[in-house]
Scaffold this active site. Structure first.
Site, mmCIF file in Angstrom:
data_model
loop_
_atom_site.group_PDB
_atom_site.id
_atom_site.type_symbol
_atom_site.label_atom_id
_atom_site.label_comp_id
_atom_site.label_asym_id
_atom_site.label_seq_id
_atom_site.Cartn_x
_atom_site.Cartn_y
_atom_site.Cartn_z
ATOM 1 C CB CYS A 1 75.829 -18.926 3.035
ATOM 2 S SG CYS A 1 74.626 -16.972 3.332
ATOM 3 C CB CYS B 1 67.165 -32.423 -5.498
ATOM 4 S SG CYS B 1 66.513 -33.029 -3.737
ATOM 5 C CB CYS C 1 72.536 -35.038 -0.650
ATOM 6 S SG CYS C 1 71.174 -35.123 -0.438
#
Length: 337
Positions: free
Chosen positions: A112, A72, A68
């Site tokens: 999910c 973060c 990614c």
């Protein structure tokens, strides 16, 4: 919902309701109530809106892992940190559906699917839509977390029948820049707005234990509660320190402070499903029991959450038996096996 204030003698009186707009100073008063008073208040709100002994069972699958572009500080999947996680491509639709069938057989009612992207590429939307349609055909609720979404992408997911979109705000606006620099707090809120405008239910919460203050936790919950429509699902995560990540050496959050946050979330967002999410593998049974009493009524089942450990199904079943908890029914009345 009503706020409580203390007089000089320590007695509590009922003040004017906080709704429809919640103020941080009033939420702070509630957060700092004596622990027993806070739990009593939160459990009363929970019992008014939910079966207090029913817990929603969700399953989370990483459909695209690692690589990614976001930084973060808590994430094992960020390309910015040497966490040792190898990047993978988007999973094939049939493999995702096979995993979904297993999840349903194991008792999950919501499925999910998460992809480690800054935002999905338009070329991937057809496959993602097929995943949503396939999982819904199994009779499960669907949730996706794919990073930032445009209005057009949100509309495409709504057309596919997506029930929920997860996009956490992570922490307070004040503390946000200490954890993430590659996207802004406003970017997070914009995606939530796009999702809501498309008619998809919102799943948004945050992470505790990143070095934030109690005031940051309160501000995060107030932000969520003050959205035009509060999130229908609110995951509260306890940081899992990832070796190699920016927060690898973060101090653990105090368990009592964690339970206080759960209780305040329940009071501020009475009708939201409140998910006890990442970090449960490091929580004692007693801590989890307090969280359920304070208003948590959703968990992820299975051995992993994306790339992190999660209590196994046997552990959860044993805890549920000890506490007299049961799986929550679907809205249509079907009970999870």
């Amino acid at each position: 919902m009503q706020a409580e204030t203390a007089d000089l003698n320590g007695a509590y009186e009922i003040a004017e309701p906080l709704a429809p707009r919640h103020r941080a100073d009033e939420a702070e008063i509630i957060y700092n109530l004596p622990f027993n008073d806070l739990l009593f208040r939160a459990h009363g709100v929970h019992r008014e809106n939910f079966d207090p002994n029913a817990v929603q069972m969700s399953r989370l699958l990483s459909i695209k892992t690692g690589g990614c572009a976001e930084d973060c500080g808590y994430c094992s999947q960020s390309a910015h940190y040497p966490t040792g996680l190898k990047a993978s491509k988007l999973m094939e639709v049939e493999r995702v559906l096979a995993e979904a069938r297993r999840a349903k057989e194991g008792g999950a009612t919501r499925y999910c699917m998460g992809a480690a992207w800054r935002s999905p590429k338009d070329r991937d939307m057809d496959a993602i839509a097929a995943m949503v349609k396939g999982v819904k055909a199994l009779g499960m609720e669907t949730c996706m977390t794919l990073g930032m979404l445009t209005p057009a992408q949100s509309a495409a997911l709504a057309q596919a029948g997506l029930d929920y979109y997860n996009h956490n705000i992570d922490t307070s606006e004040r503390f946000y820049g200490e954890i993430i620099t590659t996207r802004t707090f406003a970017d997070r809120l914009e995606t939530l707005s796009n999702v809501r405008d498309a008619g998809i239910k919102v799943c948004a919460g945050g992470i505790l234990g990143m070095g934030e203050t109690a005031a940051d936790r309160i501000a995060m919950l107030v932000t969520l509660a003050n959205l035009a429509v509060p999130p229908e699902s609110v995951p509260i995560n306890m940081l899992i320190p990832i070796p190699g990540s920016k927060l690898a050496d973060a101090e653990p959050v105090d368990p009592i402070e964690f339970v206080r946050t759960i209780a305040l979330a329940r009071i501020l967002m009475p009708t939201s499903h409140l998910r006890l999410s990442a970090g449960r593998s490091d929580m004692s049974d007693e801590m989890q029991a307090l969280c359920f009493f304070a208003g948590a009524n959703s968990i992820f089942v299975g051995d992993t959450l994306l790339t992190a450990d999660n209590p196994g199904e046997d552990d959860d079943s044993a805890l549920f038996r000890r506490l007299g908890l049961k799986p929550m029914e679907l809205d249509g009345g079907e009970t999870a096996p």
